[in-house]
Design an enzyme around this catalytic site. Structure first.
Site, PDB file in Angstrom:
ATOM      1  N   SER A   1       0.824  -1.208   0.000  1.00 14.81           N
ATOM      2  CA  SER A   1       0.000   0.000   0.000  1.00 14.81           C
ATOM      3  C   SER A   1       0.856   1.255   0.000  1.00 14.81           C
ATOM      4  O   SER A   1       0.371   2.335  -0.335  1.00 14.81           O
ATOM      5  CB  SER A   1      -0.909   0.012   1.235  1.00 14.81           C
ATOM      6  OG  SER A   1      -0.126   0.044   2.419  1.00 14.81           O
TER       7      SER A   1
ATOM      8  N   TYR B   1      -4.046   1.438   3.367  1.00 15.27           N
ATOM      9  CA  TYR B   1      -5.143   0.536   3.020  1.00 15.27           C
ATOM     10  C   TYR B   1      -5.978   0.174   4.254  1.00 15.27           C
ATOM     11  O   TYR B   1      -7.125  -0.241   4.127  1.00 15.27           O
ATOM     12  CB  TYR B   1      -4.593  -0.764   2.440  1.00 15.27           C
ATOM     13  CG  TYR B   1      -4.167  -0.710   0.986  1.00 15.27           C
ATOM     14  CD1 TYR B   1      -4.271   0.442   0.213  1.00 15.27           C
ATOM     15  CD2 TYR B   1      -3.634  -1.850   0.383  1.00 15.27           C
ATOM     16  CE1 TYR B   1      -3.876   0.459  -1.113  1.00 15.27           C
ATOM     17  CE2 TYR B   1      -3.232  -1.846  -0.933  1.00 15.27           C
ATOM     18  CZ  TYR B   1      -3.355  -0.701  -1.687  1.00 15.27           C
ATOM     19  OH  TYR B   1      -2.948  -0.693  -2.992  1.00 15.27           O
ATOM     20  N   GLY B   2      -5.375   0.282   5.431  1.00 14.93           N
ATOM     21  CA  GLY B   2      -6.022  -0.234   6.633  1.00 14.93           C
ATOM     22  C   GLY B   2      -7.384   0.358   6.927  1.00 14.93           C
ATOM     23  O   GLY B   2      -8.204  -0.281   7.591  1.00 14.93           O
TER      24      GLY B   2
ATOM     25  N   CYS C   1       2.006  -6.785   1.704  1.00 11.90           N
ATOM     26  CA  CYS C   1       1.043  -5.952   2.429  1.00 11.90           C
ATOM     27  C   CYS C   1       0.053  -6.881   3.112  1.00 11.90           C
ATOM     28  O   CYS C   1      -0.672  -7.624   2.435  1.00 11.90           O
ATOM     29  CB  CYS C   1       0.317  -5.018   1.461  1.00 11.90           C
ATOM     30  SG  CYS C   1      -1.007  -4.032   2.217  1.00 11.90           S
ATOM     31  N   ASN C   2       0.037  -6.882   4.447  1.00  7.60           N
ATOM     32  CA  ASN C   2      -0.859  -7.774   5.168  1.00  7.60           C
ATOM     33  C   ASN C   2      -2.320  -7.500   4.847  1.00  7.60           C
ATOM     34  O   ASN C   2      -3.113  -8.432   4.682  1.00  7.60           O
ATOM     35  CB  ASN C   2      -0.622  -7.621   6.676  1.00  7.60           C
ATOM     36  CG  ASN C   2       0.681  -8.229   7.130  1.00  7.60           C
ATOM     37  OD1 ASN C   2       0.755  -9.415   7.444  1.00  7.60           O
ATOM     38  ND2 ASN C   2       1.725  -7.420   7.182  1.00  7.60           N
TER      39      ASN C   2
ATOM     40  N   CYS D   1       2.171  -5.574  10.031  1.00  7.28           N
ATOM     41  CA  CYS D   1       2.138  -4.609   8.923  1.00  7.28           C
ATOM     42  C   CYS D   1       3.572  -4.397   8.479  1.00  7.28           C
ATOM     43  O   CYS D   1       4.467  -4.224   9.327  1.00  7.28           O
ATOM     44  CB  CYS D   1       1.508  -3.296   9.381  1.00  7.28           C
ATOM     45  SG  CYS D   1       1.582  -1.960   8.151  1.00  7.28           S
ATOM     46  N   THR D   2       3.807  -4.415   7.178  1.00  5.03           N
ATOM     47  CA  THR D   2       5.185  -4.326   6.685  1.00  5.03           C
ATOM     48  C   THR D   2       5.815  -2.957   6.910  1.00  5.03           C
ATOM     49  O   THR D   2       7.025  -2.802   6.778  1.00  5.03           O
ATOM     50  CB  THR D   2       5.251  -4.684   5.184  1.00  5.03           C
ATOM     51  OG1 THR D   2       4.330  -3.849   4.452  1.00  5.03           O
ATOM     52  CG2 THR D   2       4.917  -6.137   4.968  1.00  5.03           C
ATOM     53  N   HIS D   3       5.016  -1.953   7.267  1.00  9.52           N
ATOM     54  CA  HIS D   3       5.585  -0.653   7.623  1.00  9.52           C
ATOM     55  C   HIS D   3       6.310  -0.712   8.975  1.00  9.52           C
ATOM     56  O   HIS D   3       7.267   0.032   9.203  1.00  9.52           O
ATOM     57  CB  HIS D   3       4.494   0.424   7.703  1.00  9.52           C
ATOM     58  CG  HIS D   3       3.986   0.902   6.379  1.00  9.52           C
ATOM     59  ND1 HIS D   3       3.170   0.140   5.573  1.00  9.52           N
ATOM     60  CD2 HIS D   3       4.168   2.081   5.716  1.00  9.52           C
ATOM     61  CE1 HIS D   3       2.862   0.821   4.481  1.00  9.52           C
ATOM     62  NE2 HIS D   3       3.460   1.996   4.538  1.00  9.52           N
TER      63      HIS D   3
END
EC number: 5.1.1.3
Length: 266
Positions: A15, A46-47, A77-78, A187-189
């Site tokens: 995202s 996106y969350g 992206c989870n 979350c990949t962030h």
């Protein structure tokens, strides 16, 4: 059918810039592979989006990557995974590897019997996370913690600011007070916030980032499909963003660790 060469790139998307944490793991695991990364920062996070919108963006990016000739795609992206991976797999002609919260390994490794999962609201509300909790939560307590605002902090490269620290303390402290000895970065962030997270939780709390596991699964899929690049080839990495190119150039370069050129993606 068109044959895809071994030097074709691997497509990776998120995202926003968070998936760079997965891209870094892929580069470490598969340094000879050409990579193509799409940050959908113009529509991040996106969350807080509805499922139809997320699925539409995931489809558009996948189509773009296929048109670019990729030999495999990683959904880094989870939220996109839990919303759209089943639909993507139904039609995508190349191997798809997706990330999801590492609840299974956390449930196995916890000593206290309590784990905390940090993720976006959309990820935590998904049937996929409910399934993971049901499957692996019979003998452990799984605490789900939505973390609004953290993605935006990473998207702005605010990795060490007081505001970011305040958000992390707000989300993490209740998990620690409830006895969690293991935190899942869902979350990949969030891996880009690891220095602050470690500072807050101390040395004794386990922190699980599934990026390395995703890179290793990708390596297995490539070998299985006989598409691994030659080890002596020079890897090329190309970056695309749907957000402001000026911002993307600055932030992706900072997170990637070197100056990069970012191209526009609609």
């Amino acid at each position: 059918m068109t044959t895809i060469g071994s030097d074709a790139p691997i497509g990776v998307f998120d995202s926003g810039v968070g998936g760079l944490s997965v891209l870094l793991a892929i580069r470490d695991e598969l340094p000879a592979e050409n990579l193509l990364y799409v940050a959908d920062s113009g529509y991040a996070p996106y969350g807080d989006r509805d499922s139809d919108f997320i699925a539409e963006r995931a489809t558009k990016i996948t189509e773009f990557l296929l048109a670019a000739g990729v030999k495999a795609i990683v959904v880094a992206c989870n939220t996109a995974t839990v919303v759209s991976i089943a639909k993507l797999r139904a039609w995508c002609p190349v191997p798809l590897v997706a990330i999801e919260p590492a609840i299974k390994p956390a449930s196995v490794s916890t000593r206290s019997g309590t784990i905390g999962v940090l993720a976006t609201s959309r990820t935590l509300a998904s049937p996929s996370v409910a399934r993971l909790c049901e499957t692996h939560g019979s003998n452990v307590q799984i605490l789900l913690k939505a973390c609004p605002g953290l993605v935006e902090q990473v998207e702005q490269a605010e990795l060490l600011s007081d505001a970011t620290r305040a958000l992390l303390v707000r989300y993490i402290n209740p998990l620690l007070e409830a006895g969690a000895d293991t935190l899942v970065l869902g979350c990949t962030h969030y891996p880009f916030l690891m220095p602050l997270i470690r500072e807050i939780v101390g040395p004794d709390i386990a922190i699980i980032d599934p990026a390395t596991a995703v890179a290793r699964q990708l390596a297995r899929r490539l070998v299985g499909n006989l598409t691994t690049s030659r080890p002596d080839s020079l890897a090329d990495v190309r970056f695309f963003s749907s957000g402001s190119l000026e911002n993307a150039q600055s932030i992706i370069s900072a997170l990637w660790g070197e100056n990069v050129r970012v191209h526009s993606f609609g």
